[in-house]
Design an enzyme around this catalytic site. Structure first.
Site, PDB file in Angstrom:
ATOM      1  N   ASP A  84       1.010  -1.239   0.090  1.00 56.13           N
ATOM      2  CA  ASP A  84      -0.106  -0.070  -0.005  1.00 56.13           C
ATOM      3  C   ASP A  84       0.951   1.279   0.059  1.00 56.13           C
ATOM      4  OD1 ASP A  84      -2.237   1.756   0.233  1.00 56.13           O
ATOM      5  OD2 ASP A  84      -3.271   0.148   1.559  1.00 56.13           O
ATOM      6  N   TRP A  85       0.178   2.340   0.055  1.00 55.09           N
ATOM      7  CA  TRP A  85       0.999   3.674  -0.217  1.00 55.09           C
ATOM      8  C   TRP A  85       2.136   3.870   0.906  1.00 55.09           C
ATOM      9  CZ3 TRP A  85      -0.720   7.435  -3.647  1.00 55.09           C
ATOM     10  CH2 TRP A  85      -0.337   8.697  -3.621  1.00 55.09           C
TER      11      TRP A  85
END
Length: 806
Positions: free
Chosen positions: A340-341
């Site tokens: 994820d980010w």
């Protein structure tokens, strides 16, 4: 192997109308002062037909030979570039235009092979991009990728959570939790299918969806992106979503590669805050949290995204146990894994399990089979990984494994054959055909929780007033991940009139536009003048529809310390009760189940509309006026008190006897899981089993029950089947456990026999040895429609001798 430099509509890959910056880029994050509305006309066709491709594809057991040959020809830096993902904001200039020089920098210097997100979130010129303008941006990046660096097509990824929610004019469906409330997986399938088509229309073949985090912590801000608190319900919906998104994605260019997320345990933060730490025993993780991912993997989901979480003190992105042992080996997942980010940087910035970027990168790549790092906005991952391989800390063979999976995904979605968008799909984005599917899903999601003295359905001659902040607002019906990351924050201008509010819906149903008074704003703030206006409006009303809810948000933007509705909204209901003799119909348009305090007792009817999407106002109005018989059921436990924020219906023990012999219930929520009813009286009878004994080595049991609609309206009826074990040696059994459900249509007076099967897998559970076990000689109760007045029960016993006998 390189992509052909062509466009299937124009014959040319050259995009001439994208502004090119002449100055150095200046990064900003959304809501820039210069941002404007995209003025591209949105004129979709009413209906359309797409080619039908049979079957469902899934990642293969092996990488294709041509991909392996391609990997061999790449330099180390080119390989690392394929493992790198950069967000669109790094490619925009200070005026919000795509800066081709920056695109060339990332592609030429760092060989980047993947980009993400909506330019509207990151300083792009437009708050929301039309299909045409979004396509121009994506294709311009693609053209640079094909003509520079390794000349390999880049793959763009995006969060299309409830439709293609970042594309202006695309049909926005009910959010996933609303879809779960339908107990009809076909709606998850259709939402995925249309999201795939509309996202593919702009040249994006990869969607970060579906979300499969269980709604076990109700204050968590991301509940609405998921399919409820039950593992079986979430599994059924997730499989349908994956099939809708992907179809035969290796052949069907109207479909995308899906990405199941967030692996794993993300939805149960200890502090209730987004990205908080979680503590989940391994056997509970296997029992409740893994099944939706297992189901999606078995259905062939192409990719998976790791969670931000650390579980039991170990961050997922660096965990050999959670990624290799659990996801790759136990689940058997063979597709691509993306972080994820900024997950790798969180290892040293937040989790403090690494000293700095090189250490974080080394731990993750060494311990796991992570394939792409969603970096997303610097060169640190590329620099670190290059150094780690050159210094023999990471082997080239390890890099080759990931690069092969990345290139295989690019091949599977057709980027080597056709790297550009099919612009003929633009005209289908937002078609009436798609809107009708979104309305149909909303109709089946809206859940009636209380209806005292037949307050509903309303009559057209009733004098009604709509009061409350969510009654005439499309933005609040959609929530976050809608046009913008944080949603449109109440600004309906972004929607350009594409949607139906509750007030609009009532006008369409009755032919008369009702009076609407806002009262407090969405945060509960209001003046004495606002109060006076409400009092004046409701004094002569027969019925008052009070519309409550939440502002829009996503991720940590929705963190709160208290699950209670804003005080001003609670005060609104009390004020109406004092000022009018009208029956109060409370409609909840909200992201999570906010505590209602005394609202249920003050209301004659309570309707939970969840987040029904842009067009959900029509469905709500149709249900309020009885044109649609409500058939939604709660996909989560609705808490009554703050202490119940993390309570689920399956948590043992349901009942216990205190020392005085009285029965007390641990599970006493505002409304239980699976609760809800319609306007018809539905009766259940003749629940039967094919045998009173389940042979753990033999055939399953058949459960049958008769369901009858005694009127007065045709109905859609969810039939929910639960099982609970009376005694589980050494372990506390589930209070109840949903094992099957079906949704049936019943005409007035019609009776149907609904049948289910129960097998050994439905009585197995994980012990601390992390293996599944089934107990012999134990009694089980089968309950149809637990927690409802029309519940029916029957018992069976498992064959064999119980572990202890006297």
């Amino acid at each position: 192997m390189t992509a052909e430099n062509k466009d299937n509509n124009t014959g040319s890959a050259v995009v001439t109308d994208v502004p090119v910056a002449s100055e150095a880029p200046s990064y900003s994050f959304g809501d820039a002062e210069f941002q404007i509305l995209d003025d591209t006309p949105i004129n979709p066709v009413d209906t359309y037909e797409l080619p039908h491709v049979e079957g469902y594809a899934k990642p293969g057991d092996k990488i294709d030979d041509d991909i392996l040959e391609m990997v061999k020809k790449l330099s180390l830096k080119e390989k690392i570039g394929q493992m790198t993902q950069i967000e669109i904001g790094k490619l925009m200039d200070k005026d919000g235009f795509l800066d081709l020089k920056q695109v060339e920098y990332w592609v030429n210097e760092w060989k980047v092979g993947s980009f993400i997100d909506s330019p509207g979130n990151h300083g792009g010129k437009y708050q929301v991009y039309s299909p045409q303008r979004f396509t121009e941006v994506v294709e311009s990046i693609q053209k640079v990728a094909l003509e520079n660096g390794p000349k390999i097509p880049m793959i763009y990824g995006i969060d299309s959570v409830h439709g293609a929610n970042y594309i202006n004019g695309a049909t926005l469906f009910p959010q996933p939790t609303s879809t779960a409330a339908t107990f009809n997986p076909s709606h998850a399938y259709e939402a995925g299918r249309i999201a795939a088509k509309d996202t593919r229309a702009v040249g994006i073949p990869w969607i970060f969806c579906p979300c499969m985090d269980l709604n076990t912590e109700k204050i968590w801000s991301r509940n609405y992106e998921n399919y409820g608190e039950d593992p079986y319900l979430a599994s059924r919906m997730s499989v349908a979503s994956v099939q809708g998104l992907q179809g035969n994605y290796k052949k069907d260019r109207n479909r995308v590669a899906a990405c199941m997320k967030h692996w794993i345990g993300y939805g149960r933060p200890n502090n209730g805050k987004d990205r908080g730490s979680t503590w989940i025993p391994d056997n509970y993780l296997l029992e409740y949290f893994v099944p939706p991912f297992q189901a999606a993997s078995d259905a062939g989901v192409a990719s998976a995204m790791e969670s931000f979480s650390d579980i039991n003190g170990q961050p997922v992105p660096t965990s050999e146990f959670y990624v290799e042992s659990l996801l790759r080996q136990h689940v058997g997942f063979k597709g691509l894994i993306v972080t994820d980010w900024g997950d790798l940087w969180r290892l040293y910035q937040d989790h403090q399990t690494a000293k700095e970027p090189y250490d974080a990168t080394w731990q993750s790549i060494k311990n796991t089979s992570l394939d792409i790092s969603m970096v997303p906005d610097n060169e640190k991952f590329s620099e670190a990984l290059l150094h780690l391989v050159e210094s023999d800390r990471i082997s080239v063979e390890r890099i080759d494994e990931s690069v092969a999976r990345v290139l295989q995904l690019k091949k599977d979605v057709g980027l080597f054959e056709q790297p550009y968008a099919d612009k003929s799909l633009h005209s289908t984005v937002g078609s009436k055909q798609d809107v009708q599917l979104a309305i149909a899903a909303a109709r089946e999601s809206v859940t009636l929780l209380k209806n005292q003295d037949s307050a509903l359905p309303l009559k057209k001659e009733d004098k009604i007033v709509v009061v409350g902040p969510t009654g005439n607002n499309i933005s609040y019906q959609n929530g976050g991940w809608s046009l913008r990351w944080q949603g449109s924050l109440g600004n309906d201008e972004y929607y350009g009139g594409r949607g139906i509010t509750i007030v609009d819906g009532i006008e369409k149903v009755t032919g008369t536009r009702p009076q609407h008074v806002r009262g407090p704003d969405i945060d509960g703030k209001w003046s004495q003048e606002d109060r006076d206006e409400v009092v004046e409006a409701v004094q002569d009303a027969d019925k008052v529809i009070v519309t409550l809810g939440e502002n829009t948000y996503a991720e940590f933007g929705g963190n709160v310390d208290d699950l209670t509705l804003p005080e001003g909204q609670l005060e609104l209901v009390r004020l109406i009760k004092e000022a009018s003799k009208a029956q109060i119909i409370t409609v909840l348009v909200q992201i999570r189940p906010r505590l209602l305090k005394d609202i249920p007792s003050l209301s004659s009817a309570v309707v939970n509309a969840y987040l029904p999407g842009s067009w959900g106002g029509l469905a709500i109005a149709e249900i309020l006026y009885g044109e649609v018989n409500p058939s939604g059921r709660l996909p989560f436990t609705y808490p009554k008190h703050g202490s119940q924020s993390s309570v689920t219906y399956w948590q043992g023990i349901y009942n216990y006897f205190n020392i005085n012999g009285g029965e007390e219930s641990y599970y006493n929520p505002e409304y239980p899981f699976g609760y809800g009813f319609g306007y018809s009286k539905i009766t259940y009878s003749d629940i039967e089993l094919s045998s009173s004994t389940l042979d753990l080595e033999g055939s399953p049991l058949e459960v049958s029950v008769k369901v009858k609609n005694e009127g007065p309206q045709a109905a859609k009826e969810p039939v929910l089947l639960y099982v609970n074990q009376h005694t589980r040696p050494g372990y506390t059994p589930d209070a109840y456990r949903l094992r099957a459900f079906d949704k049936i249509d019943l005409e007035v007076g019609e009776e149907k026999t609904v049948k289910f099967e129960l097998s050994t897998k439905d009585v197995e559970y994980f012990k601390r040895d992390l293996k599944q076990h089934a107990d012999a000689g134990v009694t089980f109760t089968v309950t149809v429609n637990a927690f409802q007045e029309n519940a029916r029960k029957v018992q069976f016993v498992t064959a064999g001798t119980y572990a202890f006998t006297r």
